[in-house]
Scaffold this active site. Sequence first.
Site, PDB file in Angstrom:
ATOM      1  N   GLU A 116     -66.594  30.194  19.224  1.00 26.12           N
ATOM      2  CA  GLU A 116     -66.323  30.634  20.810  1.00 26.12           C
ATOM      3  C   GLU A 116     -67.093  29.531  21.353  1.00 26.12           C
ATOM      4  OE1 GLU A 116     -68.698  34.727  20.371  1.00 26.12           O
ATOM      5  OE2 GLU A 116     -68.980  33.975  22.742  1.00 26.12           O
TER       6      GLU A 116
ATOM      7  N   ALA B 155     -62.985  36.936  29.157  1.00 28.97           N
ATOM      8  CA  ALA B 155     -63.685  38.154  30.011  1.00 28.97           C
ATOM      9  C   ALA B 155     -63.922  38.980  28.427  1.00 28.97           C
ATOM     10  CB  ALA B 155     -63.406  39.019  31.228  1.00 28.97           C
TER      11      ALA B 155
ATOM     12  N   ARG C 108     -75.312  33.234  33.476  1.00 30.17           N
ATOM     13  CA  ARG C 108     -74.389  33.950  34.547  1.00 30.17           C
ATOM     14  C   ARG C 108     -75.340  35.283  34.496  1.00 30.17           C
ATOM     15  NH1 ARG C 108     -68.422  32.460  33.257  1.00 30.17           N
ATOM     16  NH2 ARG C 108     -68.482  33.450  36.608  1.00 30.17           N
TER      17      ARG C 108
ATOM     18  N   HIS D 182     -66.960  28.610  25.211  1.00 32.45           N
ATOM     19  CA  HIS D 182     -67.128  28.527  27.035  1.00 32.45           C
ATOM     20  C   HIS D 182     -66.829  27.641  27.950  1.00 32.45           C
ATOM     21  CE1 HIS D 182     -66.960  33.204  25.993  1.00 32.45           C
ATOM     22  NE2 HIS D 182     -67.936  33.137  25.084  1.00 32.45           N
ATOM     23  N   LEU D 183     -66.022  27.179  28.805  1.00 31.72           N
ATOM     24  CA  LEU D 183     -66.447  26.350  29.812  1.00 31.72           C
ATOM     25  C   LEU D 183     -67.899  26.901  30.025  1.00 31.72           C
ATOM     26  CD1 LEU D 183     -62.932  26.365  31.202  1.00 31.72           C
ATOM     27  CD2 LEU D 183     -63.433  24.150  29.659  1.00 31.72           C
TER      28      LEU D 183
ATOM     29  N   ASN E 281     -61.650  30.608  22.792  1.00 32.77           N
ATOM     30  CA  ASN E 281     -62.041  31.215  23.909  1.00 32.77           C
ATOM     31  C   ASN E 281     -61.557  32.708  24.636  1.00 32.77           C
ATOM     32  OD1 ASN E 281     -63.090  31.614  26.627  1.00 32.77           O
ATOM     33  ND2 ASN E 281     -62.997  29.661  27.697  1.00 32.77           N
TER      34      ASN E 281
ATOM     35  N   PRO F  84     -57.474  35.509  28.086  1.00 29.62           N
ATOM     36  CA  PRO F  84     -57.332  36.034  30.401  1.00 29.62           C
ATOM     37  C   PRO F  84     -57.631  35.312  30.834  1.00 29.62           C
ATOM     38  CG  PRO F  84     -58.646  37.616  28.915  1.00 29.62           C
ATOM     39  CD  PRO F  84     -58.408  36.851  27.915  1.00 29.62           C
ATOM     40  N   ASN F  85     -57.094  34.779  31.772  1.00 28.61           N
ATOM     41  CA  ASN F  85     -57.552  34.038  33.274  1.00 28.61           C
ATOM     42  C   ASN F  85     -57.419  32.536  32.628  1.00 28.61           C
ATOM     43  OD1 ASN F  85     -56.983  36.304  34.842  1.00 28.61           O
ATOM     44  ND2 ASN F  85     -59.098  37.041  33.717  1.00 28.61           N
TER      45      ASN F  85
ATOM     46  N   TYR G 220     -66.071  26.651  36.501  1.00 30.98           N
ATOM     47  CA  TYR G 220     -64.789  25.711  35.481  1.00 30.98           C
ATOM     48  C   TYR G 220     -64.463  25.074  35.714  1.00 30.98           C
ATOM     49  CZ  TYR G 220     -65.216  31.484  34.482  1.00 30.98           C
ATOM     50  OH  TYR G 220     -65.340  32.122  34.463  1.00 30.98           O
TER      51      TYR G 220
ATOM     52  N   ARG H 123     -58.718  27.987  39.620  1.00 32.19           N
ATOM     53  CA  ARG H 123     -59.388  29.721  39.800  1.00 32.19           C
ATOM     54  C   ARG H 123     -60.569  28.851  39.667  1.00 32.19           C
ATOM     55  NH1 ARG H 123     -61.319  32.099  33.627  1.00 32.19           N
ATOM     56  NH2 ARG H 123     -62.956  33.872  34.622  1.00 32.19           N
TER      57      ARG H 123
HETATM   58  C1  DQA Z   1     -65.376  31.896  30.271  1.00 29.92           C
HETATM   59  C2  DQA Z   1     -66.846  33.223  29.937  1.00 29.92           C
HETATM   60  C3  DQA Z   1     -65.982  34.440  30.514  1.00 29.92           C
HETATM   61  O1  DQA Z   1     -67.633  35.255  30.878  1.00 29.92           O
HETATM   62  C4  DQA Z   1     -65.386  34.507  31.723  1.00 29.92           C
HETATM   63  O2  DQA Z   1     -64.641  35.568  32.188  1.00 29.92           O
HETATM   64  C5  DQA Z   1     -64.028  33.460  31.134  1.00 29.92           C
HETATM   65  C6  DQA Z   1     -64.522  32.433  30.997  1.00 29.92           C
HETATM   66  C7  DQA Z   1     -65.934  30.436  29.899  1.00 29.92           C
HETATM   67  O3  DQA Z   1     -64.638  29.657  29.853  1.00 29.92           O
HETATM   68  O4  DQA Z   1     -66.924  29.929  30.919  1.00 29.92           O
HETATM   69  O5  DQA Z   1     -62.959  34.414  31.407  1.00 29.92           O
HETATM   70  O6  DQA Z   1     -64.921  32.693  28.538  1.00 29.92           O
END
Ligand code: DQA
Length: 150
Positions: free
Chosen positions: A97, A76, A106, A99-100, A73, A9-10, A22, A17
């Site tokens: 898995e 959230a 964080r 994550h950027l 990825n 998501p997102n 990111y 964003r």
């Molecule tokens: C994320 C980290 C997550 O906490 C966040 O909700 C994201 C992006 C990252 O790629 O850093 O949507 O997965």
Amino acid sequence: MLVFVLHGPNLNLLGTREPDVYGTLTLDEINARLHDLARELGVEIECFQSNEEGELINILHAAARRAAGVVFNPGAFTHYSLALRDAVAAIGIPTVEVHLSNIHAREPFRRRSVIAAAAAGQISGLGIESYLLGLRAVVALARKRAGDGS
Ligand code: DQA
């Protein structure tokens, strides 16, 4: 060899964003870089993005039928989706898995990944390099599993 790249998501909003967190690359630009690397590695990739948990689960199930591994990825959902964790555990192919951002540097709620224990490993905090290293790792793991050098 086919690898699925799955964005949660997102992540469709990348580029605009929270660029300080990111970066400024769009999802299309990240996918293009992954396609370049896939060519270099001699594998094929298919990239997916969904904002919906159930759809992400269905794509993971499809990966089990069609792909040798997954770069994932979960956005959230990382922090609370037991259904996605179970899907990763169920599919029986290596999932890395990624994550950027560095989720361990964080907010406290981001430090826990419920997915990580079911994944082959986690790469976090390296921007697009997290995805590129994730693809390299999945390909290496899938090749090892297949017992070939393809
Ligand atoms: C994320 C980290 C997550 O906490 C966040 O909700 C994201 C992006 C990252 O790629 O850093 O949507 O997965």
